[in-house]
Design an enzyme around this catalytic site. Structure first.
Site, short mmCIF file in Angstrom:
data_model
loop_
_atom_site.label_atom_id
_atom_site.label_comp_id
_atom_site.label_asym_id
_atom_site.label_seq_id
_atom_site.Cartn_x
_atom_site.Cartn_y
_atom_site.Cartn_z
N GLU A 161 0.84 -1.20 0.00
CA GLU A 161 0.00 0.00 0.00
C GLU A 161 0.88 1.25 0.00
O GLU A 161 1.86 1.32 0.73
CB GLU A 161 -0.89 0.08 1.25
N GLU A 174 -13.81 5.38 -0.26
CA GLU A 174 -14.73 4.45 0.41
C GLU A 174 -15.43 5.17 1.56
O GLU A 174 -14.82 5.46 2.59
CB GLU A 174 -13.94 3.23 0.92
#
Length: 413
Positions: free
Chosen positions: A272, A326
């Site tokens: 990530e 999100e």
């Protein structure tokens, strides 16, 4: 004879058209060392079938999901996307048992492979730095071993590796990179993880965010250094290696920490990294401008298939965080604003092929006034070599077909 001559002429024309299409529209320019994290903590996200279109528009062929969602695994079948799937943290205790692990792999992995190109299983996420570190740390390695044994039993181990993503917080020291070392409290379990990765030839995954370092200390850390913009960089005083961006320095701190424990051969990959396009007032640097520059520049670097100064000949594999904003994620505003896309599939900012063909990169700082413009070549030496090789092949075929055409026309039939 006339028919044969027509066929040859048609083949020449087709070959020229196809070669021009591939060379002009990036057939050789897929970003092979860059993937993206496809999180699903949103109540209005595009269906997986549409997600494939987004990946294609970004020319990405690698993705990571945080579960084994059967809809995604089914939708990604027969696509060109390599997929990393995840065992949720709460499953680790159960999957320590070999029979349970075999059942899990048999039901969550085997039915979809090889149509869906599952290449890795991430066992948990940031186990060493989460809320329940004591329990999860004791489950981690036994679960990894059991899952790997299940893959061996089912004949999948040569195709699918097993690893676990780690937060950069596992390091006790990260600056300078040569001082990289693991915290004493994770040392024993980390040693077991490294032994497992070494024996199975699996990579070490690290979640690395230069944004966090900049946010915590914006007055001392140059914004250009964390955004991959041109800057003087830093030189490690012990190795004399030069770093022109913080991400590579963070990765090499992990490389040194691993080497310090006797496992230098393990490949480090970035599971990530990203930059938020929006944040709370306290989240310095969380702007759409900085997010666009960070991700755009990172994609440019990945096109060059670079390694870090510690491992210059090993291409660094990086997974961007994240595909979507999100809206169901808890925490600060930034947590819900790492996406390249909004849930409906519209871009938050352009980092796709049209952005990458731009000749300029602009850095906009919220705390200092910096603006840098530079011309950046998007074609690495490796890509240029591949392009030249392809052009040479096209030229050779063209000459062959043309010669055949002339020869056949001159023959007295």
């Amino acid at each position: 004879m006339a028919n044969f001559s027509c066929r040859i002429s048609a083949m020449i024309r087709i070959l020229l058209v196809v070669s021009l299409y591939f060379l002009d529209f990036g057939f050789l320019r897929e970003v092979t060392s860059l993937g993206i994290n496809y999180g699903q903590l949103g109540d209005n996200l595009l269906p997986p079938e549409k997600v494939l279109d987004l990946l294609s528009s970004l020319r990405l062929t690698k993705a990571r999901i945080y579960d084994t969602n059967p809809q995604i695994l089914t939708a990604f079948a027969n696509s060109n996307v390599d997929l990393i799937v995840t065992v949720e943290n709460e499953m680790l205790a159960q999957l320590m048992d070999h029979q349970q692990a075999l059942q899990w792999v048999s039901s969550h992995i085997k039915p979809y492979f090889p149509a869906t190109r599952i290449t890795g299983i991430a066992v948990g996420n940031e186990i060493f730095t989460g809320a329940d570190t004591t329990g999860l740390m004791s489950y981690l390695v036994p679960a990894m071993v059991s899952i790997h044994d299940a893959l061996v039993q089912l004949g999948l181990d040569t195709h699918i590796h097993v690893s676990t993503p780690n937060s950069l917080a596992v390091l006790a020291e990260s600056y300078p990179p040569s001082a990289g070392s693991f915290k004493t409290e994770v040392y024993e379990t980390m040693s077991q993880v490294l032994q497992f990765l070494s024996s199975t030839k699996a990579p070490f995954w690290i979640n690395a965010y230069p944004y966090f370092a900049y946010k915590d200390n914006p007055n001392k850390i140059p914004l250009d250094y964390v955004l991959f913009n041109p800057n003087s960089g830093m030189v490690d005083p012990y190795t004399h290696l030069h770093y022109d961006n913080m991400l590579y320095a963070q990765v090499d701190a992990v490389n040194f920490a691993i080497a310090r424990m006797g496992y230098r051969g393990i490949e480090v990959r970035v599971s990530e990294t990203g930059w938020p396009s929006k944040g709370d007032p306290s989240e310095v640097g969380a702007t759409m401008e900085n997010a666009a520059v960070y991700n755009r520049n990172l994609m440019r670097r990945q096109l060059q298939n670079e390694g870090t100064p510690f491992s210059p000949n090993m291409r660094l594999e990086v997974y961007l965080f994240a595909l979507f904003n999100e809206d169901l994620k808890p925490g600060q505003t930034s947590e819900r604003n790492y996406g390249l896309y909004r849930p409906d599939g519209t871009m938050c900012y352009n980092v796709g092929p049209s952005a990458l063909t731009s000749s300029t990169s602009t850095s906009t700082s919220t705390s200092t006034s910096t603006s840098t413009s530079t011309s950046i070549s998007l074609t690495s030496s490796a890509t240029k070599a591949a392009t030249m090789e392809y052009q040479s092949l096209v030229y050779s075929l063209f000459v062959y077909l043309l010669t055949s055409h002339v020869f056949m026309r001159s023959r007295p039939f």
